[in-house]
Design an enzyme around this catalytic site. Structure first.
Site, PDB file in Angstrom:
ATOM      1  N   THR A 185       0.864  -1.186   0.000  1.00 28.88           N
ATOM      2  CA  THR A 185       0.000   0.000   0.000  1.00 28.88           C
ATOM      3  C   THR A 185       0.901   1.235   0.000  1.00 28.88           C
ATOM      4  O   THR A 185       2.077   1.138   0.372  1.00 28.88           O
ATOM      5  CB  THR A 185      -0.878   0.037   1.258  1.00 28.88           C
ATOM      6  OG1 THR A 185      -0.012  -0.007   2.389  1.00 28.88           O
ATOM      7  CG2 THR A 185      -1.817  -1.149   1.318  1.00 28.88           C
ATOM      8  N   GLU A 330      -5.700  -3.465  -1.497  1.00 24.02           N
ATOM      9  CA  GLU A 330      -6.192  -4.614  -0.729  1.00 24.02           C
ATOM     10  C   GLU A 330      -7.277  -5.387  -1.475  1.00 24.02           C
ATOM     11  O   GLU A 330      -7.744  -6.423  -1.009  1.00 24.02           O
ATOM     12  CB  GLU A 330      -6.758  -4.131   0.616  1.00 24.02           C
ATOM     13  CG  GLU A 330      -5.705  -3.642   1.605  1.00 24.02           C
ATOM     14  CD  GLU A 330      -5.358  -2.171   1.464  1.00 24.02           C
ATOM     15  OE1 GLU A 330      -5.588  -1.592   0.378  1.00 24.02           O
ATOM     16  OE2 GLU A 330      -4.849  -1.592   2.438  1.00 24.02           O
ATOM     17  N   LYS A 440     -14.460  18.511   9.105  1.00 23.03           N
ATOM     18  CA  LYS A 440     -15.501  18.586  10.127  1.00 23.03           C
ATOM     19  C   LYS A 440     -15.640  20.036  10.582  1.00 23.03           C
ATOM     20  O   LYS A 440     -14.801  20.549  11.317  1.00 23.03           O
ATOM     21  CB  LYS A 440     -15.187  17.682  11.305  1.00 23.03           C
ATOM     22  CG  LYS A 440     -16.409  17.450  12.164  1.00 23.03           C
ATOM     23  CD  LYS A 440     -16.243  16.284  13.099  1.00 23.03           C
ATOM     24  CE  LYS A 440     -17.602  15.828  13.601  1.00 23.03           C
ATOM     25  NZ  LYS A 440     -17.512  14.772  14.586  1.00 23.03           N
ATOM     26  N   TRP A 445     -20.071  17.333   8.663  1.00 22.72           N
ATOM     27  CA  TRP A 445     -19.061  16.862   7.718  1.00 22.72           C
ATOM     28  C   TRP A 445     -19.215  17.536   6.354  1.00 22.72           C
ATOM     29  O   TRP A 445     -20.318  17.712   5.862  1.00 22.72           O
ATOM     30  CB  TRP A 445     -19.185  15.352   7.522  1.00 22.72           C
ATOM     31  CG  TRP A 445     -18.875  14.550   8.744  1.00 22.72           C
ATOM     32  CD1 TRP A 445     -19.765  13.891   9.542  1.00 22.72           C
ATOM     33  CD2 TRP A 445     -17.594  14.334   9.320  1.00 22.72           C
ATOM     34  NE1 TRP A 445     -19.108  13.271  10.569  1.00 22.72           N
ATOM     35  CE2 TRP A 445     -17.768  13.519  10.460  1.00 22.72           C
ATOM     36  CE3 TRP A 445     -16.289  14.742   8.990  1.00 22.72           C
ATOM     37  CZ2 TRP A 445     -16.714  13.109  11.269  1.00 22.72           C
ATOM     38  CZ3 TRP A 445     -15.245  14.318   9.781  1.00 22.72           C
ATOM     39  CH2 TRP A 445     -15.450  13.516  10.915  1.00 22.72           C
TER      40      TRP A 445
END
Ligand code: AMP
Length: 542
Positions: A185, A330, A440, A445
């Protein structure tokens, strides 16, 4: 009672055997590291992969050894890739854009035995060599080159190994759950972690990405993977190309817009794949040189959200259908891709565009759910509005990271992606953000992606990233970091006004900062972490 059908393990070597037998004379066009072009075909790629499999065996590499590649998309890399996995070793593709310390970490973590590299990366190899004790052989993917020998005296050359070895090689048969390849990753936080794919997961993923509602691939296509083989195996395209037997155009180091336009026009590319920053470069190069990208029927955009303005430009200026896809290392990587359903054909072109802007639907083999907590198990409704943590399950999704004994799943067996998203009644996924990129503001949000898409739809903005900046009253507020189109004198006020009728007033960013460049990750995504480090305090400065 069991069925009476043959059992054949799903092995990667079968792909290259199939491509050579049924599509042997189909061309593979490859740009070399020195800029020259090599035209070969599936027969020759298959033969050379057997020669290299013999060479690896002679060098003492055995089943399950990790063989690393630090290389561009080119024919030698493709041959070596089939040789490695086909012989039961693990093909560990490494991102050359990582820092030397990360490269050293990855090579040592994987305990690579052999490293194959393109000459471009010779300085990197020199920097890491003394710190990678498990590596027994460095092989340069080229013909003999004195400059390389001078820098690395015990180097071997791929072309000499191929010339010295026979194409007589029997691909071994083994358990389909054997490891086939390893990708790390990107590791923007902490050390990178390895995703270790199996032959079975790879073949099932390959079937899925070829489906009409995925990338819709066939022997009729000329495919250009701009996405590098070190970015989740070029999204699986080297396997898919062999499965369907299409013409494969490998761009080597030529990833700039002008080189890509030339590759597309010279070799009649019909489908190309890459991240949005690549397409940004291609669009401006095509505009500049006047190319119509006449053969390009389809481009696949993934890795980051596809800005609506980009999809429109491909549709309106080049008659090219953009397929928006989502996935991650993944997940091998394909999780979803966006194709319409039959009922959508009644919609107007702009309504269809709206459907196509989401990240799309999963193919059979991937299941999605949205939960109300990170790593939670309680699913929220699939109404297209309720957002939460995106979790996945399926045949080509990670269970645990390489070398890490604990499984990486929720208590009921799902993998939490770290993405925030909703799913609508038709099963289409819409990503709002990475959990860590959400803003935030006063407890509410705001999606940075939505604000970026608006900025990038402004005709005078070439690229834009939106980050959360610390705010004394609201905790965080959005700030736009933008690159202007060449020659533009657009102002901060123009951009802020542009937001006015497009989103709720409280979501309009507080500030626009114009820059000459935006840092990118090794896989071409905007490095928002660096931008946050640099500009995260701008709203505190007064
Ligand atoms: P990587 O493993 O480096 O390919 O990164 C995977 C991550 O990239 C995902 O978890 C998403 O956050 C992001 N990503 C991939 N495709 C898309 C997309 N089409 N839209 C938005 N984000 C994406």
């Amino acid at each position: 009672m069991q069925g009476n059908m043959m059992f054949q393990p799903l092995l990667i070597s079968n792909l290259i055997v199939h491509a050579a037998r049924y599509h042997g004379d189909t061309a593979i066009i490859s740009k070399n590291t020195d800029g020259t072009i090599t035209t070969t075909n599936w027969t020759h790629v298959a033969e050379n992969s057997k020669r290299f499999a013999n060479a690896l065996a002679d060098l003492g590499a055995v089943h399950a050894d990790r063989i690393a590649t630090i290389a561009w998309n080119n024919h030698r890399h493709l041959e070596a890739w089939y040789a490695i996995s086909g012989s039961g070793m693990v093909c560990h593709t490494i991102n050359p854009r990582l820092f030397p310390e990360q490269l050293i970490f990855i090579i040592n973590d994987a305990q690579d035995k052999v490293v194959l590299f393109d000459k471009t990366f010779l300085p990197l190899i020199r920097a890491v060599k003394a710190h990678t004790p498990t590596v027994e052989h460095f092989i340069c993917l080229s013909a003999f080159d004195q400059e390389v020998v001078d820098a690395l005296p015990d180097v071997k050359f791929y072309d000499a190994l191929i010339a010295d070895h026979s194409a007589q090689f029997e691909w071994p048969s083994f358990d389909e759950n054997t490891a086939s390849s390893l990708c790390y990753t990107s590791g923007t936080t902490g050390n990178p972690k390895g995703a270790l794919y199996s032959h079975r997961s790879t073949i099932l993923h390959t079937y899925a990405i070829c489906l009409p509602d995925s990338l819709n691939l066939s022997a009729n296509h000329v495919m250009l993977p701009v996405v590098p083989m070190f970015h989740v195996n070029a999204w699986g395209t080297p396997y898919a190309a062999a499965m369907v037997g299409c013409t494969f155009v490998l761009p080597g180091p030529g990833l700039d817009g002008a080189s890509l336009v030339q590759m597309i026009d010279d070799y009649d590319v019909t489908v190309a794949l890459g991240v949005p920053t690549i397409w940004q470069g291609l669009l401006s190069a095509a505009k500049q040189c006047g190319s119509k990208l006449a053969t390009l029927k389809r481009n696949v955009v993934g890795g980051s959200a596809c800005p609506p303005a980009m999809m429109k430009a491909f549709r309106d200026l080049y008659d090219c259908e953009t397929i928006h896809a989502w996935g991650m290392t993944e997940m091998s990587p394909l999780g979803t891709s966006n194709q319409l359903k039959a009922k959508h054909h009644k919609l107007s072109a702009d309504e269809q565009l709206n459907v196509r802007l989401s990240q799309g639907r999963p193919p059979f083999g991937v299941d999605l759910r949205i939960t109300d907590e990170e790593n939670g198990t309680h699913e929220v409704v699939r109404d297209g509005h309720s957002t939460g943590n995106l979790q996945v399950k399926g045949h080509w999704i990670i269970e645990s990271y390489y070398g890490k004994p604990n499984n990486a799943l929720t208590t009921d067996g799902w993998f939490d992606t770290g993405d925030i998203a909703s799913i609508n009644e038709d099963g289409y996924l819409l990503l709002s953000d990475r959990a860590k990129d959400l803003i935030k503001s006063g407890g509410e949000w705001i999606s940075s992606v939505e604000l970026e898409n608006i900025a990038m739809s402004h005709p005078e903005i070439a690229m834009a990233a939106v980050i959360a900046a610390t705010h004394p009253k609201w905790d965080e507020r959005p700030v736009v970091i933008a690159i202007k189109q060449q020659g533009s004198d657009v102002t901060e006020e123009d951009i802020l006004n542009y937001y006015a009728d497009k989103i709720a007033k409280w979501q309009i960013p507080d500030k626009v900062i114009f820059v000459d460049s935006i840092p990118l990750t090794g896989t071409g995504k905007m490095l928002k972490k660096d931008l946050r480090d640099q500009y995260g305090s701008v709203l505190l400065e007064n």
